[in-house]
Design a protein around this motif. Structure first.
Motif, PDB file in Angstrom:
ATOM      1  N   UNK A 161       8.947   6.050   6.576  1.00 45.02           N
ATOM      2  CA  UNK A 161       8.578   7.289   5.897  1.00 45.02           C
ATOM      3  C   UNK A 161       8.564   7.093   4.382  1.00 45.02           C
ATOM      4  N   UNK A 162       9.577   6.425   3.858  1.00 46.43           N
ATOM      5  CA  UNK A 162       9.647   6.166   2.418  1.00 46.43           C
ATOM      6  C   UNK A 162       8.507   5.249   1.983  1.00 46.43           C
ATOM      7  N   UNK A 163       8.201   4.250   2.789  1.00 44.93           N
ATOM      8  CA  UNK A 163       7.107   3.327   2.466  1.00 44.93           C
ATOM      9  C   UNK A 163       5.772   4.048   2.418  1.00 44.93           C
ATOM     10  N   UNK A 164       5.557   4.959   3.358  1.00 43.96           N
ATOM     11  CA  UNK A 164       4.316   5.739   3.381  1.00 43.96           C
ATOM     12  C   UNK A 164       4.205   6.620   2.139  1.00 43.96           C
ATOM     13  N   UNK A 165       5.317   7.249   1.746  1.00 48.50           N
ATOM     14  CA  UNK A 165       5.319   8.084   0.541  1.00 48.50           C
ATOM     15  C   UNK A 165       5.095   7.236  -0.711  1.00 48.50           C
ATOM     16  N   UNK A 166       5.651   6.034  -0.724  1.00 48.14           N
ATOM     17  CA  UNK A 166       5.453   5.135  -1.857  1.00 48.14           C
ATOM     18  C   UNK A 166       3.970   4.783  -2.011  1.00 48.14           C
ATOM     19  N   UNK A 167       3.316   4.497  -0.900  1.00 48.33           N
ATOM     20  CA  UNK A 167       1.882   4.178  -0.935  1.00 48.33           C
ATOM     21  C   UNK A 167       1.069   5.359  -1.460  1.00 48.33           C
ATOM     22  N   UNK A 168       1.390   6.563  -1.011  1.00 49.11           N
ATOM     23  CA  UNK A 168       0.675   7.754  -1.465  1.00 49.11           C
ATOM     24  C   UNK A 168       0.930   8.016  -2.947  1.00 49.11           C
ATOM     25  N   UNK A 169       2.147   7.744  -3.373  1.00 49.44           N
ATOM     26  CA  UNK A 169       2.485   7.919  -4.787  1.00 49.44           C
ATOM     27  C   UNK A 169       1.668   6.961  -5.665  1.00 49.44           C
ATOM     28  N   UNK A 170       1.626   5.692  -5.286  1.00 46.86           N
ATOM     29  CA  UNK A 170       0.891   4.702  -6.081  1.00 46.86           C
ATOM     30  C   UNK A 170      -0.595   5.032  -6.124  1.00 46.86           C
ATOM     31  N   UNK A 171      -1.130   5.539  -5.020  1.00 49.64           N
ATOM     32  CA  UNK A 171      -2.532   5.929  -4.973  1.00 49.64           C
ATOM     33  C   UNK A 171      -2.769   7.116  -5.929  1.00 49.64           C
ATOM     34  N   UNK A 172      -1.838   8.042  -5.933  1.00 51.72           N
ATOM     35  CA  UNK A 172      -1.954   9.211  -6.805  1.00 51.72           C
ATOM     36  C   UNK A 172      -1.883   8.816  -8.284  1.00 51.72           C
ATOM     37  N   UNK A 173      -1.013   7.882  -8.618  1.00 46.22           N
ATOM     38  CA  UNK A 173      -0.865   7.412 -10.003  1.00 46.22           C
ATOM     39  C   UNK A 173      -2.172   6.822 -10.528  1.00 46.22           C
TER      40      UNK A 173
END
Length: 292
Positions: free
Chosen positions: A277-289
């Protein structure tokens, strides 16, 4: 005569002020698009003195102690009778709630908080970053309010900061400041035990990434990207046995527990699911940045 006229004028002004105050506090809850938020779910014992008392998807937790109980989250406004019924179905008294906590100051976790506070007299404790939003009922929320209150305002009795301890009876919870989803999103870390063993429990506020706007288009929260980065890094380093979250769907409650099932704390020992779950959120965060 003049004194009586002044009194009448004063009375009229008072009525006007009360009316304006009521108008200012008008609550407009956003439309509920997920029926699972209000769908009832049978309460059950998670581990030791920790119980699930929320709805099908809006997770609410009861922690019982020798000096009264702690309630974390309250779902939407209509959840109050559901939570009350769930607590009583487990054999506990609703009025024994002494402390109210929230993982984030959005209406889907704060909706029934004011009503439950009024009914029980419990103390509301809030992460410093969400104090203003809780106090004005979500009106100052950077993402959801539209300038109106989305839930009834709640008086804050204690302001919490990262690492602060919440103590009641034999329980000690540590609040972890995990901002991003809201300015005062937070998680709670504590121990519970049964006849067999002790469990380190994390009630995690998973930092769901804002989807409808670029970070640069959120002037009301200029540090949002920095806060998300901090929270994701901090959450990767946490150690626990059992993890839960603000939404049942985030930790797959319905897969791990079936209504009427026997007591089984081991079903919630799922570090692999947490890491994913944390890894998925990290990926979405980096994409958003990277969005321009």
């Amino acid at each position: 005569m003049i004194v009586q006229q002044l009194k009448r004028i004063s009375l009229v002004i008072s009525f006007v002020c009360v009316g304006l105050g009521a108008f200012a506090q008008k609550v407009v809850q956003p439309a509920i698009t997920d029926s699972n938020w209000s769908k009832p779910y049978p309460p059950f014992q998670i581990a030791g003195n920790l119980y699930y008392v929320g709805t099908y998807d809006l997770a609410c937790y009861l922690i019982t102690t020798s000096q009264g109980n702690i309630l974390i989250n309250t779902g939407i406004a209509d959840s109050e009778p559901v939570i009350k019924a769930n607590i009583e179905a487990l054999g506990f008294k609703f009025k024994d709630i002494r402390i109210l906590l929230t993982t984030q100051a959005h209406f889907d976790h704060m909706g029934a908080m004011a009503a439950i506070k009024r009914m029980t007299g419990a103390k509301m404790m809030v992460d410093a970053g969400d104090v203003a939003v809780v106090t004005d009922g979500g009106r100052s929320d950077y993402a959801l309010s539209g300038g109106v209150s989305t839930y009834a305002p709640v008086k804050v009795d204690r302001i919490l900061h990262n690492g602060d301890a919440i103590k009641l009876g034999n329980m000690r919870l540590v609040m972890l400041h995990h901002p991003g989803h809201t300015k005062g999103s937070c998680s709670f870390l504590f121990n519970v035990k049964d006849q067999k063993r002790s469990y380190r429990v994390l009630i995690a506020n998973m930092p769901t990434i804002v989807t409808d706007k670029k970070f640069s288009d959120i002037p009301a929260y200029p540090g949002i990207a920095r806060d998300y980065a901090y929270t994701l890094d901090a959450m990767k380093k946490l150690s626990f046995d059992i993890w839960l979250a603000s939404h049942a769907s985030q930790f797959e409650l319905q897969r791990k527990h079936k209504p009427g099932a026997d007591y089984n704390p081991g079903a919630f020992i799922d570090k692999k699911g947490y890491d994913e779950e944390i890894s998925d959120l990290q990926d979405k965060f980096l994409k958003k940045v990277k969005e321009k």
